[in-house]
Write a protein that holds these residues in place. Structure first.
Motif, PDB file in Angstrom:
ATOM      1  N   CYS A 114      31.672  43.331  46.803  1.00 50.15           N
ATOM      2  CA  CYS A 114      31.956  44.782  45.895  1.00 50.15           C
ATOM      3  C   CYS A 114      31.135  45.939  46.024  1.00 50.15           C
ATOM      4  CB  CYS A 114      32.041  44.368  44.348  1.00 50.15           C
ATOM      5  SG  CYS A 114      30.641  43.968  43.603  1.00 50.15           S
ATOM      6  N   SER A 164      40.035  38.682  45.378  1.00 50.96           N
ATOM      7  CA  SER A 164      41.238  39.587  45.513  1.00 50.96           C
ATOM      8  C   SER A 164      40.727  41.093  45.361  1.00 50.96           C
ATOM      9  CB  SER A 164      42.213  39.408  44.538  1.00 50.96           C
ATOM     10  OG  SER A 164      42.062  39.833  43.202  1.00 50.96           O
ATOM     11  N   ALA A 165      41.416  42.200  45.915  1.00 50.20           N
ATOM     12  CA  ALA A 165      40.820  43.506  45.867  1.00 50.20           C
ATOM     13  C   ALA A 165      40.780  43.848  44.085  1.00 50.20           C
ATOM     14  CB  ALA A 165      41.634  44.317  46.332  1.00 50.20           C
ATOM     15  N   GLU A 166      41.571  43.263  43.339  1.00 56.50           N
ATOM     16  CA  GLU A 166      41.483  43.480  42.135  1.00 56.50           C
ATOM     17  C   GLU A 166      40.353  42.990  41.301  1.00 56.50           C
ATOM     18  OE1 GLU A 166      43.993  42.631  37.896  1.00 56.50           O
ATOM     19  OE2 GLU A 166      45.310  43.122  39.946  1.00 56.50           O
ATOM     20  N   GLU A 167      40.040  41.495  41.671  1.00 53.63           N
ATOM     21  CA  GLU A 167      38.797  40.997  41.176  1.00 53.63           C
ATOM     22  C   GLU A 167      37.709  41.535  41.468  1.00 53.63           C
ATOM     23  OE1 GLU A 167      40.810  36.376  40.898  1.00 53.63           O
ATOM     24  OE2 GLU A 167      39.799  36.882  42.643  1.00 53.63           O
ATOM     25  N   ARG A 168      37.607  42.021  42.792  1.00 56.38           N
ATOM     26  CA  ARG A 168      36.412  42.665  43.301  1.00 56.38           C
ATOM     27  C   ARG A 168      35.905  43.953  42.464  1.00 56.38           C
ATOM     28  NH1 ARG A 168      38.239  40.452  48.090  1.00 56.38           N
ATOM     29  NH2 ARG A 168      39.223  42.425  48.547  1.00 56.38           N
ATOM     30  N   GLY A 169      37.181  44.556  42.223  1.00 51.63           N
ATOM     31  CA  GLY A 169      36.946  45.875  41.390  1.00 51.63           C
ATOM     32  C   GLY A 169      36.551  45.657  39.834  1.00 51.63           C
ATOM     33  N   SER A 170      36.938  44.710  39.565  1.00 55.11           N
ATOM     34  CA  SER A 170      36.559  44.268  38.285  1.00 55.11           C
ATOM     35  C   SER A 170      35.244  43.723  38.319  1.00 55.11           C
ATOM     36  CB  SER A 170      37.498  43.398  37.674  1.00 55.11           C
ATOM     37  OG  SER A 170      38.713  43.542  37.315  1.00 55.11           O
ATOM     38  N   TYR A 171      34.830  42.833  39.131  1.00 59.83           N
ATOM     39  CA  TYR A 171      33.521  42.478  39.181  1.00 59.83           C
ATOM     40  C   TYR A 171      32.521  43.695  39.559  1.00 59.83           C
ATOM     41  CZ  TYR A 171      29.702  39.173  40.841  1.00 59.83           C
ATOM     42  OH  TYR A 171      28.614  38.525  41.068  1.00 59.83           O
ATOM     43  N   ARG A 172      32.741  44.477  40.273  1.00 52.33           N
ATOM     44  CA  ARG A 172      31.964  45.936  40.587  1.00 52.33           C
ATOM     45  C   ARG A 172      31.796  46.470  39.338  1.00 52.33           C
ATOM     46  NH1 ARG A 172      31.213  49.289  45.123  1.00 52.33           N
ATOM     47  NH2 ARG A 172      31.024  51.474  44.442  1.00 52.33           N
ATOM     48  N   ASP A 173      32.779  46.664  38.316  1.00 52.29           N
ATOM     49  CA  ASP A 173      32.851  47.549  37.305  1.00 52.29           C
ATOM     50  C   ASP A 173      31.951  46.679  36.163  1.00 52.29           C
ATOM     51  OD1 ASP A 173      34.467  49.242  38.249  1.00 52.29           O
ATOM     52  OD2 ASP A 173      36.340  48.514  36.993  1.00 52.29           O
TER      53      ASP A 173
END
Length: 150
Positions: free
Chosen positions: A27, A54-63
């Protein structure tokens, strides 16, 4: 997943386990040990167990990571440069750093077949350990744990 070679320090989550380090790399956030230590045990467990495939999970993780840094530390977030993850995602090419670290430690590097058979997280761990700027005492135990050292 906490590897055996890191259980003495990562099992307590006082250090960042490889599984969380991999997700942080994915992320694009560089998290210092000081920042990690400011997070609650529950926060650290979440960062260890949450998926970032997934890209969505990486975005949530980063957030989540960025919100924890903002809420619990007095340091600004640092970001990793955009980089290729071919080193650990490509089972057909062993990075030079792994070969060099094996030589430094007086052991044989994994064979091409052994490298290809490793799980991506295992390859990630060996690369991180080989590229560590600190004295590296876990590279050989990791190789042994992963079954690539006889």
């Amino acid at each position: 997943m906490i590897f055996n070679f890191e259980s003495d320090f990562a099992g307590s989550l006082r250090c960042i386990p490889m599984v969380a380090r991999q997700k942080l790399d994915l992320c694009g956030v560089k998290l210092s040990l000081r920042q990690w230590s400011r997070f609650s045990r529950e926060d650290r467990e979440s960062l260890t167990t949450l998926s970032a495939e997934s890209a969505e999970e990486r975005g949530s993780y980063r957030d989540l990571v960025l919100s924890l840094i903002a809420a619990k530390t007095d340091e600004p977030p640092k970001f990793l440069p955009s980089e290729s993850f071919e080193g650990w995602t490509a089972p057909d090419r062993m990075p030079e750093a792994v070969i060099r670290q094996a030589g430094t430690d007086g052991v044989s590097p994994p064979t091409s077949a052994q490298w290809a058979a490793l799980a991506p997280l295992q390859r990630f761990a060996l690369i991180k350990l080989a590229n560590s700027k600190h004295e590296n005492e876990n590279f050989v135990p990791a190789m042994r744990e992963f079954g690539v050292l006889t």
